[in-house]
Write a protein that holds these residues in place. Structure first.
Motif, PDB file in Angstrom:
ATOM      1  N   HIS A   1      73.168 -19.251  42.558  1.00 41.29           N
ATOM      2  CA  HIS A   1      72.928 -18.232  41.540  1.00 41.29           C
ATOM      3  C   HIS A   1      73.156 -18.951  40.219  1.00 41.29           C
ATOM      4  CE1 HIS A   1      73.836 -13.848  40.040  1.00 41.29           C
ATOM      5  NE2 HIS A   1      72.823 -14.415  39.409  1.00 41.29           N
ATOM      6  N   SER A   2      72.064 -19.396  39.592  1.00 41.58           N
ATOM      7  CA  SER A   2      72.199 -20.301  38.455  1.00 41.58           C
ATOM      8  C   SER A   2      72.208 -19.535  37.135  1.00 41.58           C
ATOM      9  CB  SER A   2      71.093 -21.357  38.488  1.00 41.58           C
ATOM     10  OG  SER A   2      69.836 -20.810  38.156  1.00 41.58           O
ATOM     11  N   ILE A   3      71.791 -20.173  36.051  1.00 40.17           N
ATOM     12  CA  ILE A   3      71.858 -19.551  34.739  1.00 40.17           C
ATOM     13  C   ILE A   3      70.478 -19.046  34.313  1.00 40.17           C
ATOM     14  CG2 ILE A   3      73.910 -20.766  33.984  1.00 40.17           C
ATOM     15  CD1 ILE A   3      72.174 -22.811  32.634  1.00 40.17           C
ATOM     16  N   HIS A   4      70.482 -18.264  33.249  1.00 36.44           N
ATOM     17  CA  HIS A   4      69.304 -17.500  32.849  1.00 36.44           C
ATOM     18  C   HIS A   4      68.081 -18.394  32.609  1.00 36.44           C
ATOM     19  CE1 HIS A   4      68.258 -13.551  30.504  1.00 36.44           C
ATOM     20  NE2 HIS A   4      67.583 -13.682  31.630  1.00 36.44           N
ATOM     21  N   GLY A   5      67.048 -18.201  33.441  1.00 32.12           N
ATOM     22  CA  GLY A   5      65.768 -18.876  33.239  1.00 32.12           C
ATOM     23  C   GLY A   5      65.696 -20.307  33.721  1.00 32.12           C
ATOM     24  N   ARG A   6      66.815 -20.861  34.196  1.00 29.01           N
ATOM     25  CA  ARG A   6      66.844 -22.300  34.499  1.00 29.01           C
ATOM     26  C   ARG A   6      66.706 -22.628  35.980  1.00 29.01           C
ATOM     27  NH1 ARG A   6      67.874 -20.633  29.337  1.00 29.01           N
ATOM     28  NH2 ARG A   6      68.048 -22.417  27.924  1.00 29.01           N
TER      29      ARG A   6
ATOM     30  N   ASP B   1      63.618 -12.960  33.407  1.00 33.10           N
ATOM     31  CA  ASP B   1      64.257 -14.254  33.649  1.00 33.10           C
ATOM     32  C   ASP B   1      63.245 -15.399  33.625  1.00 33.10           C
ATOM     33  OD1 ASP B   1      66.598 -15.904  34.739  1.00 33.10           O
ATOM     34  OD2 ASP B   1      65.145 -16.154  36.362  1.00 33.10           O
ATOM     35  N   GLY B   2      62.120 -15.220  34.308  1.00 30.22           N
ATOM     36  CA  GLY B   2      61.165 -16.313  34.471  1.00 30.22           C
ATOM     37  C   GLY B   2      60.202 -16.490  33.320  1.00 30.22           C
ATOM     38  N   LEU B   3      59.870 -15.408  32.617  1.00 28.80           N
ATOM     39  CA  LEU B   3      58.802 -15.482  31.621  1.00 28.80           C
ATOM     40  C   LEU B   3      59.301 -15.401  30.188  1.00 28.80           C
ATOM     41  CD1 LEU B   3      56.186 -13.187  33.389  1.00 28.80           C
ATOM     42  CD2 LEU B   3      56.268 -15.683  33.373  1.00 28.80           C
ATOM     43  N   SER B   4      60.563 -15.049  29.985  1.00 33.42           N
ATOM     44  CA  SER B   4      61.095 -14.993  28.625  1.00 33.42           C
ATOM     45  C   SER B   4      61.922 -16.244  28.370  1.00 33.42           C
ATOM     46  CB  SER B   4      61.932 -13.723  28.436  1.00 33.42           C
ATOM     47  OG  SER B   4      62.331 -13.587  27.084  1.00 33.42           O
ATOM     48  N   ILE B   5      63.207 -16.197  28.619  1.00 29.85           N
ATOM     49  CA  ILE B   5      64.052 -17.370  28.365  1.00 29.85           C
ATOM     50  C   ILE B   5      63.674 -18.542  29.277  1.00 29.85           C
ATOM     51  CG2 ILE B   5      65.881 -16.662  29.972  1.00 29.85           C
ATOM     52  CD1 ILE B   5      67.893 -17.761  27.919  1.00 29.85           C
ATOM     53  N   GLY B   6      63.109 -18.235  30.449  1.00 31.34           N
ATOM     54  CA  GLY B   6      62.764 -19.299  31.385  1.00 31.34           C
ATOM     55  C   GLY B   6      61.312 -19.738  31.351  1.00 31.34           C
TER      56      GLY B   6
ATOM     57  N   MET C   1      66.943 -24.455  54.251  1.00 30.96           N
ATOM     58  CA  MET C   1      66.416 -23.484  53.298  1.00 30.96           C
ATOM     59  C   MET C   1      67.399 -23.319  52.150  1.00 30.96           C
ATOM     60  SD  MET C   1      65.199 -20.412  55.812  1.00 30.96           S
ATOM     61  CE  MET C   1      64.302 -20.707  57.342  1.00 30.96           C
ATOM     62  N   VAL C   2      66.872 -23.270  50.922  1.00 32.88           N
ATOM     63  CA  VAL C   2      67.715 -23.056  49.743  1.00 32.88           C
ATOM     64  C   VAL C   2      67.038 -22.029  48.836  1.00 32.88           C
ATOM     65  CG1 VAL C   2      68.907 -24.098  47.790  1.00 32.88           C
ATOM     66  CG2 VAL C   2      68.491 -25.461  49.853  1.00 32.88           C
ATOM     67  N   PHE C   3      67.797 -21.038  48.408  1.00 29.11           N
ATOM     68  CA  PHE C   3      67.315 -20.042  47.459  1.00 29.11           C
ATOM     69  C   PHE C   3      68.054 -20.220  46.138  1.00 29.11           C
ATOM     70  CE2 PHE C   3      65.812 -18.346  51.382  1.00 29.11           C
ATOM     71  CZ  PHE C   3      64.675 -17.624  51.059  1.00 29.11           C
ATOM     72  N   ILE C   4      67.282 -20.381  45.049  1.00 32.15           N
ATOM     73  CA  ILE C   4      67.856 -20.602  43.726  1.00 32.15           C
ATOM     74  C   ILE C   4      67.350 -19.508  42.793  1.00 32.15           C
ATOM     75  CG2 ILE C   4      68.085 -22.215  41.799  1.00 32.15           C
ATOM     76  CD1 ILE C   4      67.533 -24.493  43.730  1.00 32.15           C
ATOM     77  N   SER C   5      68.265 -18.862  42.094  1.00 30.66           N
ATOM     78  CA  SER C   5      67.881 -17.767  41.203  1.00 30.66           C
ATOM     79  C   SER C   5      68.493 -17.967  39.828  1.00 30.66           C
ATOM     80  CB  SER C   5      68.324 -16.422  41.793  1.00 30.66           C
ATOM     81  OG  SER C   5      69.751 -16.364  41.854  1.00 30.66           O
ATOM     82  N   GLY C   6      68.032 -17.154  38.882  1.00 31.41           N
ATOM     83  CA  GLY C   6      68.573 -17.183  37.536  1.00 31.41           C
ATOM     84  C   GLY C   6      69.459 -15.975  37.307  1.00 31.41           C
ATOM     85  N   ILE C   7      69.049 -15.102  36.357  1.00 32.32           N
ATOM     86  CA  ILE C   7      69.825 -13.904  36.053  1.00 32.32           C
ATOM     87  C   ILE C   7      68.899 -12.692  36.099  1.00 32.32           C
ATOM     88  CG2 ILE C   7      71.184 -12.703  34.295  1.00 32.32           C
ATOM     89  CD1 ILE C   7      72.632 -15.082  35.568  1.00 32.32           C
TER      90      ILE C   7
END
Length: 340
Positions: free
Chosen positions: A72-77, A102-107, A50-56
């Motif tokens: 814990h990655s970078i904004h929107g990516r 994070d998901g709908l603006s920069i990402g 299992m892997v969890f990946i997030s932005g900001i």
């Protein structure tokens, strides 16, 4: 001689990390974290897979609180990292944790392309209609007139509907659930986990500090039956405290009707989550309170080849046909030139 491999037996406690969970008291994120651990514990998937990946954002602390691998990655990516990881490690179950900012603006661009490609990942979007981490600015999903520090006279931006975006990009699994409906939330996460392809789940999540009670119409026990409609595959669209209301089509538009006086169940729309044509699912995603009850449940669950499967097959076919290439030969082939 082959030997059977037993599936791991996990509990929710096994999936909890040793990190202190740091969200504001009363935040809906606590419920989502608890139900995620509960949902994954009984699926027979090892923590190492299992892997969890997030932005900001506030939601993006999620990987710290799961005793699994994570970024814990970078904004929107987050979707881009998840795509690369899934291609290189197709055996992993990958969850993208993001928010409406994070998901709908920069990402937004990255999110749309991951969805349209049908990468085998689970995207969980926490929607609280506000920027919480940066202290209460309006977000892409904030309603018209929302007063915040960055819109003191009221937001004039037309709000983005996450499910409409996902269905428009032809996500193969699309669902909406609510942070406080713990049974429904758990079952929705389980269904997303079992889906092959991009699963997109919008969770109505309360921000206690900056946008408290924005979803009260869908969570308050006294009114939610009148304001929400639970989708069931193959069942008519019925809602209301006494289940006397429904949705039917008037031309190409949905309308709310009351059963009786010549209107029966047969006049109502029947939900079909398996329809390959996404038009009906999109129509349901446009039903917005207070004009309509908002739909909770699985909007769409269809099968389509996944991006990672198709890409890896292309690579395997190329290796079979031409053999494994060498990096040095690639650098020195005829497609190089010299600049003088």
């Amino acid at each position: 001689m082959s030997t059977a491999t037993s599936l791991p037996t996990l509990t929710a406690k096994d999936l909890a990390s040793d990190q202190e969970v740091r969200w504001c008291p009363g935040c809906g994120d606590y419920s989502i974290l608890a139900q995620m651990k509960k949902a994954l514990a009984g699926l027979g998937v090892a923590r190492e897979k299992m892997v969890f990946i997030s932005g900001i954002g506030c939601s993006s602390r999620f990987p710290y609180y799961m005793n699994t691998y994570g970024f814990h990655s970078i904004h929107g990516r987050a979707p881009t990292l998840a795509t690369g990881l899934k291609i290189s490690r197709p055996d992993l179950q990958i969850w993208v944790i993001t928010g409406d900012g994070d998901g709908l603006s920069i990402g937004g661009n990255h999110l749309v392309h991951a969805i349209r490609r049908n990468v085998d990942m689970k995207i969980v979007l926490f929607n609280n209609e506000i920027y919480g981490l940066t202290k209460g600015q309006y977000s892409p999903t904030s309603r018209l007139g929302t007063r915040t520090k960055s819109s003191p006279l009221g937001s004039i931006d037309n709000p983005l509907r996450p499910l409409s975006l996902a269905i428009g990009a032809e996500a193969t699994f699309v669902a909406r659930t609510v942070d406080v409906d713990i049974h429904h939330l758990t079952e929705t996460l389980k269904r997303a986990s079992a889906h092959r392809g991009t699963a997109f789940i919008e969770i109505y999540q309360n921000c206690k500090i900056f946008n408290d009670a924005v979803f009260e119409y869908a969570t308050d026990k006294g009114v939610k039956a009148e304001n929400t409609l639970h989708l069931e595959h193959g069942k008519p669209l019925i809602f209301g405290k006494d289940r006397t209301k429904g949705i039917r089509l008037h031309g190409l538009d949905p309308e709310v009707v009351t059963l009786g006086n010549g209107i029966g169940v047969d006049d109502l729309l029947i939900h079909d989550e398996k329809a390959q044509e996404p038009s009906l699912a999109y129509l349901l995603s446009r039903m917005v309170y207070p004009e309509f009850p908002e739909c909770i449940g699985v909007y769409r669950a269809v099968e389509r080849p996944t991006f990672d499967d198709v890409l890896n097959k292309q690579i395997e076919d190329s290796i079979r046909a031409k053999g494994r290439g060498k990096l040095e030969e690639l650098f020195r082939n005829d497609d190089t030139w010299e600049v003088k």
